[in-house]
Design a protein around this motif. Structure first.
Motif, PDB file in Angstrom:
ATOM      1  N   PHE A   9      12.796  14.140  13.213  1.00 55.19           N
ATOM      2  CA  PHE A   9      13.175  13.626  14.522  1.00 55.19           C
ATOM      3  C   PHE A   9      14.423  14.352  15.033  1.00 55.19           C
ATOM      4  N   LYS A  10      14.591  14.323  16.340  1.00 55.54           N
ATOM      5  CA  LYS A  10      15.767  14.914  16.966  1.00 55.54           C
ATOM      6  C   LYS A  10      16.403  13.884  17.882  1.00 55.54           C
ATOM      7  N   ASN A  11      17.663  13.591  17.617  1.00 49.38           N
ATOM      8  CA  ASN A  11      18.382  12.628  18.441  1.00 49.38           C
ATOM      9  C   ASN A  11      19.010  13.302  19.657  1.00 49.38           C
ATOM     10  N   PRO A  12      19.273  12.548  20.719  1.00 50.12           N
ATOM     11  CA  PRO A  12      19.974  13.117  21.871  1.00 50.12           C
ATOM     12  C   PRO A  12      21.396  13.507  21.498  1.00 50.12           C
ATOM     13  N   ILE A  13      21.955  14.479  22.212  1.00 45.83           N
ATOM     14  CA  ILE A  13      23.331  14.917  21.946  1.00 45.83           C
ATOM     15  C   ILE A  13      24.286  13.742  22.034  1.00 45.83           C
ATOM     16  N   ASN A  14      24.153  12.970  23.088  1.00 41.63           N
ATOM     17  CA  ASN A  14      24.940  11.739  23.246  1.00 41.63           C
ATOM     18  C   ASN A  14      24.089  10.614  22.675  1.00 41.63           C
ATOM     19  N   ILE A  15      24.323  10.306  21.401  1.00 40.81           N
ATOM     20  CA  ILE A  15      23.368   9.534  20.622  1.00 40.81           C
ATOM     21  C   ILE A  15      23.145   8.113  21.146  1.00 40.81           C
ATOM     22  N   GLN A  16      24.090   7.591  21.902  1.00 38.09           N
ATOM     23  CA  GLN A  16      23.912   6.240  22.439  1.00 38.09           C
ATOM     24  C   GLN A  16      23.155   6.214  23.773  1.00 38.09           C
ATOM     25  N   GLN A  17      22.784   7.366  24.290  1.00 35.81           N
ATOM     26  CA  GLN A  17      22.167   7.406  25.619  1.00 35.81           C
ATOM     27  C   GLN A  17      20.925   6.518  25.756  1.00 35.81           C
ATOM     28  N   PRO A  18      19.984   6.515  24.808  1.00 32.74           N
ATOM     29  CA  PRO A  18      18.821   5.628  24.977  1.00 32.74           C
ATOM     30  C   PRO A  18      19.212   4.157  25.083  1.00 32.74           C
ATOM     31  N   ASN A  43       0.800  -1.227   0.000  1.00 36.56           N
ATOM     32  CA  ASN A  43       0.000   0.000   0.000  1.00 36.56           C
ATOM     33  C   ASN A  43       0.833   1.278   0.000  1.00 36.56           C
ATOM     34  N   GLY A  44       2.155   1.161  -0.011  1.00 37.14           N
ATOM     35  CA  GLY A  44       2.967   2.366   0.024  1.00 37.14           C
ATOM     36  C   GLY A  44       4.411   2.087   0.388  1.00 37.14           C
ATOM     37  N   THR A  45       5.144   3.147   0.731  1.00 31.96           N
ATOM     38  CA  THR A  45       6.560   3.018   1.053  1.00 31.96           C
ATOM     39  C   THR A  45       6.919   3.813   2.306  1.00 31.96           C
ATOM     40  N   ILE A  46       8.001   3.388   2.943  1.00 36.01           N
ATOM     41  CA  ILE A  46       8.643   4.130   4.027  1.00 36.01           C
ATOM     42  C   ILE A  46      10.071   4.388   3.567  1.00 36.01           C
ATOM     43  N   GLU A  47      10.467   5.643   3.558  1.00 36.51           N
ATOM     44  CA  GLU A  47      11.794   5.998   3.046  1.00 36.51           C
ATOM     45  C   GLU A  47      12.543   6.854   4.066  1.00 36.51           C
ATOM     46  N   PHE A  48      13.830   6.545   4.274  1.00 38.45           N
ATOM     47  CA  PHE A  48      14.645   7.318   5.209  1.00 38.45           C
ATOM     48  C   PHE A  48      16.112   7.199   4.832  1.00 38.45           C
ATOM     49  N   SER A  49      16.914   8.105   5.380  1.00 39.33           N
ATOM     50  CA  SER A  49      18.364   8.062   5.233  1.00 39.33           C
ATOM     51  C   SER A  49      18.978   7.793   6.593  1.00 39.33           C
ATOM     52  N   PHE A  50      20.129   7.131   6.609  1.00 37.69           N
ATOM     53  CA  PHE A  50      20.745   6.757   7.875  1.00 37.69           C
ATOM     54  C   PHE A  50      21.458   7.925   8.556  1.00 37.69           C
ATOM     55  N   TYR A  51      21.771   8.966   7.794  1.00 39.32           N
ATOM     56  CA  TYR A  51      22.463  10.107   8.392  1.00 39.32           C
ATOM     57  C   TYR A  51      21.649  11.392   8.299  1.00 39.32           C
ATOM     58  N   GLU A  52      20.356  11.246   8.077  1.00 36.45           N
ATOM     59  CA  GLU A  52      19.409  12.356   8.163  1.00 36.45           C
ATOM     60  C   GLU A  52      18.257  11.892   9.050  1.00 36.45           C
ATOM     61  N   ASP A  53      17.691  12.812   9.808  1.00 37.00           N
ATOM     62  CA  ASP A  53      16.642  12.444  10.764  1.00 37.00           C
ATOM     63  C   ASP A  53      15.260  12.793  10.216  1.00 37.00           C
ATOM     64  N   GLU A  54      14.981  12.272   9.010  1.00 35.67           N
ATOM     65  CA  GLU A  54      13.709  12.532   8.353  1.00 35.67           C
ATOM     66  C   GLU A  54      13.195  11.258   7.711  1.00 35.67           C
TER      67      GLU A  54
END
Length: 323
Positions: A279-288, A254-265
């Motif tokens: 999307f917005k990642n945390p400053i310390n990206i591994q924190q979650p 029914n459609g597609t999901i598209e994203f880039s690994f180094y962009e947060d969209e």
């Protein structure tokens, strides 16, 4: 035995990755304390500890592992030392948070899986993207069947020569396992398993097109998942600049999901409708991921990325690149 309420960390390898991506998160997470860091260069270890307000520093991994107050270690050294340091940490009765790629080969991976399963301690592989907002959204969309039954996924990661000029050690296969692909692809391949589940079959081929270095710079891979989802990926690290691309597209009925690994969209397309999420990642990206690891080490959740998942990623990468 009194149940521990805080994870007390030591970092082995406080280089560039630990500087922002991960290191400070060990001090920010709940029920987590960073007690010590280690680097072979004593001056750099001392400098890191001073700048990040870490009480102790070492220039020897065995000394850090011998500290009885440290309950867990983060291994952030180059991949060539991942197996040996993990085995030493488990023997010292420390839990382990291990950087990717988990190890250099399937042979090493088998040894690590065996060691973890024979140990009373725990190990988590640092495939941290699983817990970043954009990939959580992708998984939610897939589980909600928004784009219907999934047919296949197409990944294209095409980069010009020397796209990561600071990471020259990654072009030494005895240290990295096989070039930039072995540094970049683990996260991407892990996400495909995270999204689509158990693997049925794997095929691939890799070549050294440019001849600039000893390692292959072009990798093609196919994965068939047990749920019949098909994956096709291509990675190039010597592509003309004008052909640079970073795109992953998941195709459903029914459609597609598209994203880039180094962009947060992320872009969701449903027939005539298109919707974009940012999307917005945390400053310390591994924190979650580190928080989930802390929770696991304290017995509050299951393993956020077990050694068996890392083993699968290594197996896929080796199948893609073996001669």
């Amino acid at each position: 035995m009194t149940k521990k309420s805080t994870v007390v960390w030591g970092i082995i390898g406080c280089g560039d990755v630990a500087e922002v991506k991960s290191g400070p998160a060990f001090q920010k997470c709940n029920n987590s304390e960073l007690l010590a860091v280690m680097r072979r260069d004593a001056d750099k270890a001392k400098d890191f500890a001073k700048r990040h307000n870490v009480p102790l520093w070492y220039d020897n991994a065995e000394e850090l592992l011998g500290n009885p107050d440290i309950t867990s270690v983060y291994i952030a050294t180059p991949p060539s030392t991942h197996l040996s340091l993990s085995l030493k940490a488990l023997k010292a009765r420390k839990d382990v948070y291990l950087e990717k790629p988990m190890v250099l080969s399937v042979e090493e991976s088998d040894a690590l899986v065996k060691a973890v399963n024979n140990s009373n301690n725990k190990l988590v592989v640092a495939h941290y993207r699983r817990f970043l907002p954009m990939y959580i959204k992708v998984k939610e969309l897939l589980e909600a069947n928004i784009i219907g039954a999934i047919n296949y996924t197409d990944l294209r990661f095409l980069q010009p020569y020397n796209f990561n000029s600071k990471a020259t050690w990654r072009l030494n296969s005895t240290i990295s396992g096989g070039g930039y692909f072995h540094d970049i692809a683990p996260h991407q391949i892990d996400l495909m398993y995270h999204f689509f589940g158990d693997v049925e079959s794997i095929k691939g081929v890799s070549v050294n097109q440019s001849g600039r270095h000893e390692v292959d710079d072009m990798v093609n891979g196919l994965v068939s998942f047990k749920n019949n989802v098909q994956f096709r990926g291509i990675w190039s690290f010597d592509i003309p600049k004008y052909l640079e691309e970073d795109k992953c597209t998941i195709y459903g009925e029914n459609g597609t999901i598209e994203f880039s690994f180094y962009e947060d969209e992320l872009t969701l397309t449903l027939k005539e409708k298109k919707e974009t999420f940012n999307f917005k990642n945390p400053i310390n990206i591994q924190q979650p991921m580190i928080q989930e690891t802390v929770n696991y080490f304290l017995g509050k959740r299951n393993n956020p990325c077990p050694v068996e998942d890392g083993d699968l990623v290594i197996s896929i990468m080796e199948t893609f690149t073996k001669k």
